[in-house]
Design a protein around this motif. Structure first.
Motif, PDB file in Angstrom:
ATOM      1  N   CYS A  68     -14.334  15.203   2.779  1.00  0.00           N
ATOM      2  CA  CYS A  68     -13.453  14.060   3.039  1.00  0.00           C
ATOM      3  C   CYS A  68     -12.165  14.198   2.229  1.00  0.00           C
ATOM      4  CB  CYS A  68     -14.146  12.752   2.688  1.00  0.00           C
ATOM      5  SG  CYS A  68     -13.118  11.300   2.949  1.00  0.00           S
ATOM      6  N   THR A  69     -11.018  13.971   2.873  1.00  0.00           N
ATOM      7  CA  THR A  69      -9.720  14.162   2.230  1.00  0.00           C
ATOM      8  C   THR A  69      -9.098  12.869   1.724  1.00  0.00           C
ATOM      9  OG1 THR A  69      -8.557  13.959   4.348  1.00  0.00           O
ATOM     10  CG2 THR A  69      -9.242  16.186   3.680  1.00  0.00           C
ATOM     11  N   ALA A  70      -9.819  11.763   1.782  1.00  0.00           N
ATOM     12  CA  ALA A  70      -9.272  10.467   1.380  1.00  0.00           C
ATOM     13  C   ALA A  70      -8.761  10.492  -0.059  1.00  0.00           C
ATOM     14  CB  ALA A  70     -10.337   9.386   1.534  1.00  0.00           C
ATOM     15  N   ILE A  71      -7.643   9.796  -0.298  1.00  0.00           N
ATOM     16  CA  ILE A  71      -7.050   9.695  -1.624  1.00  0.00           C
ATOM     17  C   ILE A  71      -7.316   8.294  -2.176  1.00  0.00           C
ATOM     18  CG2 ILE A  71      -4.935   9.829  -2.982  1.00  0.00           C
ATOM     19  CD1 ILE A  71      -5.622  12.484  -1.717  1.00  0.00           C
ATOM     20  N   PRO A  72      -8.107   8.165  -3.249  1.00  0.00           N
ATOM     21  CA  PRO A  72      -8.332   6.828  -3.814  1.00  0.00           C
ATOM     22  C   PRO A  72      -7.068   6.252  -4.426  1.00  0.00           C
ATOM     23  CG  PRO A  72      -9.419   8.525  -5.131  1.00  0.00           C
ATOM     24  CD  PRO A  72      -8.859   9.211  -3.939  1.00  0.00           C
ATOM     25  N   ALA A  73      -6.915   4.942  -4.339  1.00  0.00           N
ATOM     26  CA  ALA A  73      -5.702   4.291  -4.836  1.00  0.00           C
ATOM     27  C   ALA A  73      -5.523   4.467  -6.334  1.00  0.00           C
ATOM     28  CB  ALA A  73      -5.734   2.805  -4.478  1.00  0.00           C
ATOM     29  N   ASN A  74      -6.609   4.724  -7.063  1.00  0.00           N
ATOM     30  CA  ASN A  74      -6.515   4.911  -8.510  1.00  0.00           C
ATOM     31  C   ASN A  74      -6.501   6.382  -8.909  1.00  0.00           C
ATOM     32  OD1 ASN A  74      -9.132   5.618  -7.962  1.00  0.00           O
ATOM     33  ND2 ASN A  74     -10.095   4.034  -9.212  1.00  0.00           N
ATOM     34  N   SER A  75      -6.209   7.263  -7.969  1.00  0.00           N
ATOM     35  CA  SER A  75      -6.192   8.700  -8.253  1.00  0.00           C
ATOM     36  C   SER A  75      -5.090   9.046  -9.249  1.00  0.00           C
ATOM     37  CB  SER A  75      -5.977   9.489  -6.961  1.00  0.00           C
ATOM     38  OG  SER A  75      -5.747  10.855  -7.241  1.00  0.00           O
ATOM     39  N   THR A  76      -5.403   9.919 -10.191  1.00  0.00           N
ATOM     40  CA  THR A  76      -4.401  10.377 -11.158  1.00  0.00           C
ATOM     41  C   THR A  76      -3.388  11.317 -10.513  1.00  0.00           C
ATOM     42  OG1 THR A  76      -5.871  12.184 -11.821  1.00  0.00           O
ATOM     43  CG2 THR A  76      -5.987  10.132 -13.092  1.00  0.00           C
ATOM     44  N   ALA A  77      -3.651  11.738  -9.280  1.00  0.00           N
ATOM     45  CA  ALA A  77      -2.703  12.608  -8.567  1.00  0.00           C
ATOM     46  C   ALA A  77      -1.485  11.836  -8.086  1.00  0.00           C
ATOM     47  CB  ALA A  77      -3.392  13.281  -7.386  1.00  0.00           C
ATOM     48  N   ILE A  78      -1.572  10.509  -8.032  1.00  0.00           N
ATOM     49  CA  ILE A  78      -0.470   9.690  -7.528  1.00  0.00           C
ATOM     50  C   ILE A  78       0.607   9.557  -8.599  1.00  0.00           C
ATOM     51  CG2 ILE A  78       0.184   7.382  -6.739  1.00  0.00           C
ATOM     52  CD1 ILE A  78      -2.591   7.154  -5.463  1.00  0.00           C
ATOM     53  N   LYS A  79       1.852   9.919  -8.232  1.00  0.00           N
ATOM     54  CA  LYS A  79       2.979   9.899  -9.165  1.00  0.00           C
ATOM     55  C   LYS A  79       3.868   8.669  -8.991  1.00  0.00           C
ATOM     56  CE  LYS A  79       1.909  13.944 -10.878  1.00  0.00           C
ATOM     57  NZ  LYS A  79       0.802  14.297  -9.978  1.00  0.00           N
ATOM     58  N   GLY A  80       3.780   8.013  -7.859  1.00  0.00           N
ATOM     59  CA  GLY A  80       4.622   6.844  -7.621  1.00  0.00           C
ATOM     60  C   GLY A  80       4.264   6.196  -6.295  1.00  0.00           C
ATOM     61  N   TRP A  81       4.932   5.076  -6.008  1.00  0.00           N
ATOM     62  CA  TRP A  81       4.684   4.316  -4.787  1.00  0.00           C
ATOM     63  C   TRP A  81       6.019   3.914  -4.158  1.00  0.00           C
ATOM     64  CZ3 TRP A  81      -0.332   3.122  -3.032  1.00  0.00           C
ATOM     65  CH2 TRP A  81      -1.366   3.472  -3.914  1.00  0.00           C
ATOM     66  N   ALA A  82       5.962   3.492  -2.917  1.00  0.00           N
ATOM     67  CA  ALA A  82       7.162   3.012  -2.233  1.00  0.00           C
ATOM     68  C   ALA A  82       7.763   1.841  -3.011  1.00  0.00           C
ATOM     69  CB  ALA A  82       6.823   2.585  -0.812  1.00  0.00           C
ATOM     70  N   THR A  83       9.083   1.807  -3.096  1.00  0.00           N
ATOM     71  CA  THR A  83       9.762   0.753  -3.854  1.00  0.00           C
ATOM     72  C   THR A  83      10.602  -0.163  -2.976  1.00  0.00           C
ATOM     73  OG1 THR A  83      11.542   2.325  -4.338  1.00  0.00           O
ATOM     74  CG2 THR A  83       9.810   2.081  -5.988  1.00  0.00           C
ATOM     75  N   ALA A  84      10.720   0.122  -1.702  1.00  0.00           N
ATOM     76  CA  ALA A  84      11.437  -0.756  -0.774  1.00  0.00           C
ATOM     77  C   ALA A  84      10.840  -0.587   0.619  1.00  0.00           C
ATOM     78  CB  ALA A  84      12.928  -0.450  -0.760  1.00  0.00           C
ATOM     79  N   CYS A  85      10.938  -1.647   1.431  1.00  0.00           N
ATOM     80  CA  CYS A  85      10.328  -1.603   2.769  1.00  0.00           C
ATOM     81  C   CYS A  85      11.088  -2.517   3.717  1.00  0.00           C
ATOM     82  CB  CYS A  85       8.861  -2.045   2.686  1.00  0.00           C
ATOM     83  SG  CYS A  85       8.014  -2.130   4.279  1.00  0.00           S
ATOM     84  N   THR A  86      11.271  -2.058   4.949  1.00  0.00           N
ATOM     85  CA  THR A  86      11.778  -2.894   6.032  1.00  0.00           C
ATOM     86  C   THR A  86      10.782  -2.802   7.181  1.00  0.00           C
ATOM     87  OG1 THR A  86      13.082  -1.073   6.972  1.00  0.00           O
ATOM     88  CG2 THR A  86      14.188  -2.542   5.411  1.00  0.00           C
ATOM     89  N   VAL A  87      10.657  -3.884   7.948  1.00  0.00           N
ATOM     90  CA  VAL A  87       9.676  -3.901   9.033  1.00  0.00           C
ATOM     91  C   VAL A  87      10.318  -4.304  10.352  1.00  0.00           C
ATOM     92  CG1 VAL A  87       7.696  -4.364   7.537  1.00  0.00           C
ATOM     93  CG2 VAL A  87       8.986  -6.267   8.487  1.00  0.00           C
ATOM     94  N   GLU A  88       9.767  -3.766  11.426  1.00  0.00           N
ATOM     95  CA  GLU A  88      10.083  -4.188  12.794  1.00  0.00           C
ATOM     96  C   GLU A  88       8.762  -4.665  13.378  1.00  0.00           C
ATOM     97  OE1 GLU A  88      12.958  -4.332  14.340  1.00  0.00           O
ATOM     98  OE2 GLU A  88      14.157  -3.435  12.728  1.00  0.00           O
ATOM     99  N   LEU A  89       8.559  -5.959  13.408  1.00  0.00           N
ATOM    100  CA  LEU A  89       7.261  -6.506  13.788  1.00  0.00           C
ATOM    101  C   LEU A  89       7.028  -6.417  15.296  1.00  0.00           C
ATOM    102  CD1 LEU A  89       7.209  -9.711  11.556  1.00  0.00           C
ATOM    103  CD2 LEU A  89       6.130  -7.493  11.095  1.00  0.00           C
ATOM    104  N   GLY A  90       5.764  -6.172  15.666  1.00  0.00           N
ATOM    105  CA  GLY A  90       5.353  -6.158  17.063  1.00  0.00           C
ATOM    106  C   GLY A  90       4.618  -7.441  17.410  1.00  0.00           C
ATOM    107  N   PRO A  91       4.314  -7.657  18.697  1.00  0.00           N
ATOM    108  CA  PRO A  91       3.611  -8.878  19.120  1.00  0.00           C
ATOM    109  C   PRO A  91       2.133  -8.851  18.741  1.00  0.00           C
ATOM    110  CG  PRO A  91       3.912  -7.400  20.979  1.00  0.00           C
ATOM    111  CD  PRO A  91       4.656  -6.778  19.836  1.00  0.00           C
ATOM    112  N   GLU A  92       1.528 -10.028  18.745  1.00  0.00           N
ATOM    113  CA  GLU A  92       0.094 -10.117  18.499  1.00  0.00           C
ATOM    114  C   GLU A  92      -0.691  -9.399  19.593  1.00  0.00           C
ATOM    115  OE1 GLU A  92      -1.014 -14.194  18.077  1.00  0.00           O
ATOM    116  OE2 GLU A  92       0.267 -14.533  16.329  1.00  0.00           O
ATOM    117  N   ASN A  93      -0.212  -9.494  20.828  1.00  0.00           N
ATOM    118  CA  ASN A  93      -0.865  -8.828  21.955  1.00  0.00           C
ATOM    119  C   ASN A  93       0.205  -8.423  22.953  1.00  0.00           C
ATOM    120  OD1 ASN A  93      -2.275  -8.033  24.261  1.00  0.00           O
ATOM    121  ND2 ASN A  93      -3.891  -9.541  23.969  1.00  0.00           N
TER     122      ASN A  93
END
Length: 357
Positions: A68-93
């Motif tokens: 399994c290639t999953a990366i745990p959120a508390n992995s020491t391999a992680i050096k940083g995270w996204a610092t800004a985000c914009t979204v284009e929302l889609g409909p519920e259905n």
């Protein structure tokens, strides 16, 4: 009855077609008591299996299984995270005319680190919606996976999926070649086997990210895989109705739980983690832009500016907790004494989010 069937089927596992007019009489009996003939008919039909044995696909499986290639959120391999985000929302259905856009949380919930057990701090994208995140320092192509995308699935199989694209200028985006081998005879409503999917975000349960390796895009034009500044996550409309379906890189329909008919429909973005970070990058397009790293951080904070200035570090309530005097170039400060939490760094009108571990 098909005596040759080697698989146990349950309700919903197959579909059948039969033409009653094609019935064939295979037996008849005369009832002397009531003076009736009783006929037994057989109606030819085809059984189309729609279930797939768990773990039978060609790709790695659920968290905890071999390979399994999953990366745990508390992995020491992680050096940083996204610092800004914009979204284009889609409909519920997307199949319902006038369907409202999803409204679960905001782009801010996709910024910074996610945890192993919090599935509420996410932004829902809706059918076909997207989120584009950026970073203080670019992602670069290194050894193994270079970044990971996190979703908030509450178990190993309720997987809401998304395509992933990257850009080194925010204009030209290249999509990772996704594969979905999930059956398309029956609409998935609750369960996707991860061994049938690859390069689709949302492959793993909450707290575990789907990894992406920029090496796969080495031959792509229009991007610099050692200077990825934007990652875009695009919700998969998991319908098998061709009117709304989305397709993988090989022309297969992507079948995932749909429709969910909720204000939180679609992919729920929990965070994007950086594993291979280009710490030598300089934003030459805007010398006034402040750069800082690492983020999150437990002790030190590096801040790079083009000219001498002053910075304010504020807590989540907007109160100043430290005033920092910066000289041109790189500056290093200790924030080890500050309580863990979310802080805002203000430099020359630029405000950035910092996570103190």
């Amino acid at each position: 009855m098909d005596m040759g069937l080697g698989q146990t089927l349950s309700d919903g596992d197959f579909e059948k077609w039969a033409d009653p007019a094609a019935g064939v009489i295979v037996d008849s009996t005369y009832d002397n008591t009531y003076n009736y003939w009783w006929y037994t008919y057989v109606y030819p039909m085809t059984i189309h299996a729609a279930s797939q044995p768990l773990g039978a696909g060609p790709f790695c499986g659920i968290v905890g299984t071999e390979g399994c290639t999953a990366i745990p959120a508390n992995s020491t391999a992680i050096k940083g995270w996204a610092t800004a985000c914009t979204v284009e929302l889609g409909p519920e259905n997307i199949s319902v005319e006038g369907s409202p856009l999803v409204s679960y949380h905001s782009a801010q919930d996709a910024i910074g680190p996610c945890t192993m057990n919090d599935n509420l701090s996410v932004v829902a994208l809706g059918d076909g919606g997207s989120a584009t995140v950026t970073f203080d320092l670019p992602i670069m192509n290194g050894e193994g996976p270079d970044f990971a995308v996190f979703e908030n699935s509450f178990n190993d199989y309720f997987l809401e999926l998304a395509f992933v694209e990257v850009s080194s200028d925010g204009v030209r985006f290249v999509r990772f070649p996704a594969t979905s081998l999930t059956q398309t005879v029956r609409q998935v409503t609750s369960s996707v086997d991860p061994t049938f999917i690859n390069n689709l975000a949302g492959k793993y349960k909450m707290g575990y990210g789907t990894p992406f390796d920029l090496e796969e895009l080495r031959d792509s034009t229009g991007i610099d895989i050692n200077n990825i500044t934007h990652v875009r996550v695009v919700d998969v409309v998991g319908s098998i109705n061709p009117l709304y379906a989305t397709y993988d890189a090989f022309g297969h329909m992507v079948n995932d739980p749909w429709p969910t008919n909720s204000y939180s429909s679609g992919f729920d973005l929990d965070g994007v983690a950086v594993i291979n970070q280009n710490t030598n990058a300089i934003n030459e397009a805007d010398e006034a832009e402040v750069s800082f790293w690492p983020n999150p951080t437990a002790d030190r904070l590096n801040i790079s500016v083009a000219s001498a200035s002053e910075a304010r570090l504020m807590d989540i309530n907007g109160s100043t907790v430290a005033t920092l005097t910066l000289h041109a170039g790189n500056n290093t400060f200790s924030i080890a004494s500050l309580p863990a939490g979310i802080y805002m760094l203000s430099v020359d009108g630029n405000v950035k989010k910092i996570v103190k571990l």
